[in-house]
Design an enzyme around this catalytic site. Structure first.
Site, PDB file in Angstrom:
ATOM      1  N   SER A  37       0.816  -1.210   0.000  1.00 16.34           N
ATOM      2  CA  SER A  37       0.000   0.000   0.000  1.00 16.34           C
ATOM      3  C   SER A  37       0.852   1.263   0.000  1.00 16.34           C
ATOM      4  CB  SER A  37      -0.920  -0.001   1.225  1.00 16.34           C
ATOM      5  OG  SER A  37      -0.161  -0.066   2.428  1.00 16.34           O
ATOM      6  N   ASP A  42      -2.357   7.605  10.195  1.00 17.60           N
ATOM      7  CA  ASP A  42      -2.300   6.226  10.701  1.00 17.60           C
ATOM      8  C   ASP A  42      -0.884   5.748  10.947  1.00 17.60           C
ATOM      9  OD1 ASP A  42      -1.322   5.932   8.167  1.00 17.60           O
ATOM     10  OD2 ASP A  42      -2.923   4.623   7.453  1.00 17.60           O
ATOM     11  N   HIS A  44       0.649   5.755   6.122  1.00 20.85           N
ATOM     12  CA  HIS A  44       0.338   6.397   4.845  1.00 20.85           C
ATOM     13  C   HIS A  44       0.397   7.915   5.027  1.00 20.85           C
ATOM     14  CE1 HIS A  44      -1.658   2.404   4.834  1.00 20.85           C
ATOM     15  NE2 HIS A  44      -1.080   2.349   3.641  1.00 20.85           N
TER      16      HIS A  44
END
Length: 898
Positions: free
Chosen positions: A88, A279, A282
């Site tokens: 991600s 978070d 990210h």
């Protein structure tokens, strides 16, 4: 105890030491410290820091990055394929990377659909026909990636850039991935496969470092398995592998840029900001776009077209210098030694060449001029000195301005008499402090600050006001419209600019100040010479000035007319100037030179009518002082209220005269203020033209886009670097101003009193030396004589007047030394030892003279007759020199590589 005083030459020695230190340090860094990374690729990926507290200006160590735009990306990747694969973190970087290339593409993955987030993505940018592909593969073990690494996937086109990222998922899900051991196995296979598949795998391969998360913001589930110690160990392992590979493997592409099989931008972790993540994993689009821009600089800088401005110095080589450009550089460097060694031999064969060649007393000025041009080339067209980005800091800007003001006030000196309105010392001082303000403004990149940009625009307008005032005053009082004056001004203003334009492969209009001042000189000259017999008529003179302003306004409000004129220059003279940029420069200060002309006319008429002796003059002066104070206060209030500099630019042509005239009144309102001036400011003012032009390459860098780093100490020592480079810059500017004055006098044929050290010349007879009062032109941009009209007595040497290269005559002095005696009527002696000159031998070829050679002989006689006449006629000599210079420039434009 003996009293000791400081050596008066200590500033000279300090400046020479600063230049020597910069040269030695630059060469040491280039040849030793950067031997393994001459193009700063490694520095781009592994070293850097934020320059500003708001984290908007990222600075790699010792080089400049380019902010890539969609047009740049389409130039780098036309019809290419970009592939990202990983987790991600890699996916977020993929979307940021694509969004830089095309703002219509999404900047982040979809948030509403979990399945789409953990899926492959394909984006297409119509501009450049670029395909962006992302493969969801957090463990880098999918069939797709294995096929690319093994070579079994041969259907797809080779990517221009392959970016792989993984690591955190191995820590997050150790049961499924095998944890650190599984990650090490994947890295072993990947690093073994990539070198074997190059260059067929991709043009460039980037393996992202394992991202360092913000532990305090991680969710409990993530924090339980993701630890900074493991992340550090993984990144250390990656760097160890790349370092070992770099020492054993080197792959060279079609360009001189060395590329190793795998690049790892470890600096990405230093770019992360805790306040830019929610978070802990990210980060915001702001950080990601900065990382994406570094990838673009790594991949594209070398592939982009190489022309000025050279503002992409990271991972980029300077272009090979074309032959014509190199020839001019060598010619400029060699002209001084040529005068010393080859000049006497040429004049020995053709004495009349002495009228066209610089004499031996021009050896040092020409050598200095050539050396400074070479210094500019070395600074901004080679990698010997580093370049870094500008950074504005209000405290630094204020501090430098205060220091400059203190230095100026500390060197204030007064004279015992009233020096008059706008005397030469005062105008030098005015130009000096304005130039220092402009230099500080450029060095710190303060153009984005409207409250600073607007007053700086007024300083440029002040220069143009002085141009209008000075040239009008000269032509109105002297009425000398001869070619000599035109040549003196134009050569003095443009000599450095024109040479730099060719040597640096830039554009003449790029150095906008010299073209702007030259343009206004031509306009003022044309305005004054039309009907000059009636210039004493005030009504006629005012009407002529207003008519000139009206015509020029019409011309520059008609863009098609300027584009048509520039099209003619391009078609017939290969002069490629940007019409829109030139219109902007001229129209921004369209009327302030005319205000200067009207001010000069008003002052002259006030003197003629003795208005300063009028009983009401003190009241008028007090009124003018009050109005000036109000005018300055209003201007600063007004310009600070403008929303941005673009809005202010619309007002500037109409209001710039208010602060300019206000300053003139306040600076000259008392006899004491007119008689006192700052020596430090005046020193800078006398070389203001040179500092304005040379800052583009020698003090600043990348054609004004960055700053020059002459010390190999890194970004942390920028302050010390500025001190050392500034000392050398001002010193070099001063000497090139002196040298340009000498060159101007040689071209224009006006003798000049020696101010630079000159080599000894041959002794002359007493009768060959006379004293003559010759007004000397100051070494400034206007070429106007001093305001008080003073002239200096110059020792005029017959030999020096002939270029210092006179051919020895047959007569000798009583002491046995060869002397030089003038030859009447331009008689030319035969060559030494009875050897005929090469021109005479050319005429004595077989079969001549005969009937068939009579046209040749007649032509030859006419050519050499005109040559002899030009050598004896100063006006014709100047015309020949000017014509030769223009023809040479025209030929250079025609043969110059596009």
């Amino acid at each position: 105890m003996a009293h000791t005083t400081a050596n008066p030459l200590w500033p000279h020695y300090a400046a020479v030491a600063a230049i020597a230190l910069a040269l030695v340090a630059g060469l040491f860094r280039f040849l030793v410290l950067d031997a393994l990374d001459p193009l700063k690729c490694s520095a781009l990926l592994t070293q850097g820091q934020w320059l500003d507290p708001k984290h908007k200006n990222w600075q790699p160590e010792g080089c400049m990055i380019h902010p890539y735009k969609p047009k740049d990306v389409s130039t780098c990747f036309p019809g290419k394929r970009i592939v990202f694969a990983g987790d991600s973190v890699t996916r977020s970087l993929f979307f940021a990377f694509a969004h830089v290339a095309d703002a219509s593409l999404p900047s982040e993955p979809p948030k509403d659909d979990y399945q789409k987030k953990h899926a492959d993505h394909t984006l297409h940018s119509p501009e450049g026909d670029i395909n962006f592909e992302f493969y969801w593969d957090p463990f880098l073990n999918s069939t797709k990636i294995k096929g690319m690494l093994s070579g079994s996937d041969t259907q797809a086109e080779k990517p221009a850039l392959l970016v792989l990222g993984s690591g955190l998922w191995y820590l997050r899900y150790p049961q499924d991935s095998g944890g650190l051991a599984g990650w090490e196995g994947m890295v072993d296979q990947t690093f073994a496969a990539i070198p074997q598949r190059l260059p067929g795998l991709a043009d460039r391969v980037v393996v992202l470092p394992v991202e360092e998360p913000v532990i305090s913001k991680l969710s409990p589930e993530r924090a339980a398995t993701i630890h900074l110690g493991d992340v550090d160990a993984m990144n250390s392992d990656l760097m160890h592998r790349v370092a070992r590979m770099a020492h054993s493997t080197s792959i060279w592409g079609p360009t001189p840029l060395p590329t190793f099989p795998i690049a790892i931008p470890t600096i990405f972790n230093k770019m992360l900001l805790e306040d830019q993540t929610q978070d802990g994993l990210h980060f915001s689009n702001f950080v990601l776009s900065q990382q994406a821009n570094l990838l673009y600089n790594f991949r594209c800088n070398e592939a982009m077209p190489k022309y000025y401005p050279f503002d992409k110095t990271c991972c980029n080589s300077y272009p090979q210098t074309p032959f014509v450009q190199l020839f001019i550089l060598v010619l400029v460097l060699a002209i001084g030694p040529f005068v010393r060694f080859a000049g006497p031999h040429l004049v020995a064969y053709k004495p009349t060449l002495a009228a066209f060649l610089p004499g031996s007393d021009y050896l040092i000025p020409l050598t200095i001029f050539g050396a400074v041009i070479g210094l500019n080339f070395m600074a901004d067209r080679t990698a010997i000195w580093m370049k870094e980005q500008k950074q504005f800091d209000p405290w630094v800007f204020t501090g430098l301005c205060v220091l400059s003001l203190v230095a100026g006030l500390a060197t204030m000196k007064g004279k015992d008499k009233d020096m008059g309105l706008l005397n030469r010392d005062q105008t030098d001082e005015w130009k000096g402090w304005m130039q220092l303000a402009i230099l500080i403004y450029h060095y710190l990149g303060a153009s984005k600050i409207s409250g600073i940009y607007n007053p700086i625009r007024v300083l440029v307008a002040s220069y143009l006001w002085m141009t209008g005032y000075g040239h009008f005053h000269f032509y109105y009082k002297k009425a000398d419209y001869g070619m000599l004056r035109i040549a003196q001004v134009m050569v003095r203003i443009n000599a450095l600019t024109v040479i730099l334009a060719y040597v640096m492969d830039t554009d003449y209009v790029f150095y906008y100040f010299a073209p702007l001042v030259s343009f206004w000189f031509v306009i003022i000259y044309g305005t004054m010479i039309i009907g000059h017999k009636y210039n004493e008529n005030t009504g006629f003179m005012v009407g002529k000035i207003l008519a000139s302003a009206a015509v020029l306004t019409y011309v520059f409000k008609s863009q098609w007319l300027i584009e048509f004129l520039f099209g003619i220059l391009n078609r017939f003279f290969a002069i490629r100037w940007e019409a829109r940029e030139w219109m902007f420069r001229v129209t921004l200060d369209l009327w302030i030179p005319y205000v200067g002309m009207l001010t000069a006319l008003a002052y002259i008429k006030a003197q003629q009518h003795n208005l300063m002796d009028h009983p009401r003059f003190p009241l008028a002066l007090k009124t003018a002082i009050g109005a000036s104070v109000v005018g300055l206060a209003w201007f600063f209030w007004f310009e600070l209220r403008q929303p941005n500099k673009f809005v202010y630019n619309g007002w500037h042509p109409y209001i710039s005269w208010i602060p300019v005239l206000s300053f003139v009144v306040l600076r000259n309102c008392t006899s004491y203020l007119r008689s006192v001036n700052s020596k430090a400011f005046a020193f800078v003012g006398r070389c203001s033209l040179e500092t304005f032009i040379m800052q583009y390459h020698f003090w600043l860098a990348a054609d004004t886009r960055g700053i020059l780093m002459v010390l190999p100490l890194g970004t942390a020592w920028r302050t010390l670097n500025m001190v050392v480079s500034s000392i050398g810059f001002i010193y070099v500017s001063h000497h090139v101003a002196e040298a340009t004055g000498w060159i101007t006098n040689w071209i224009c044929g006006t003798p000049r009193k020696a101010r630079l050290p000159t080599p000894a010349v041959q002794n002359t007879q007493a009768s060959g030396r006379t004293e003559e009062a010759i007004p000397l032109l100051p070494a400034d941009q206007s070429g106007a004589p001093k305001a008080n009209g003073a002239s200096k007595t110059v020792v005029f040497d017959a030999e020096a007047a002939n270029g210092g290269l006179s051919e020895p005559a047959s007569a000798s002095s009583a002491s046995g030394q060869t002397v030089v005696s003038p030859r009447p009527n331009g008689d030319v002696p035969s060559s030494p030892v009875g050897r005929p000159r090469w021109l005479e031998r050319l005429a004595e070829r077989p079969g001549s003279p005969g009937p068939g050679w009579s046209p040749y002989i007649a032509t030859r006689n006419r050519v050499f007759g005109a040559w002899e006449e030009a050598a004896q006629n100063p006006g014709l000599n100047l015309t020949v020199k000017g014509a030769c210079i223009l023809v040479v420039l025209w030929i250079l434009n025609l043969v110059w590589p596009s």
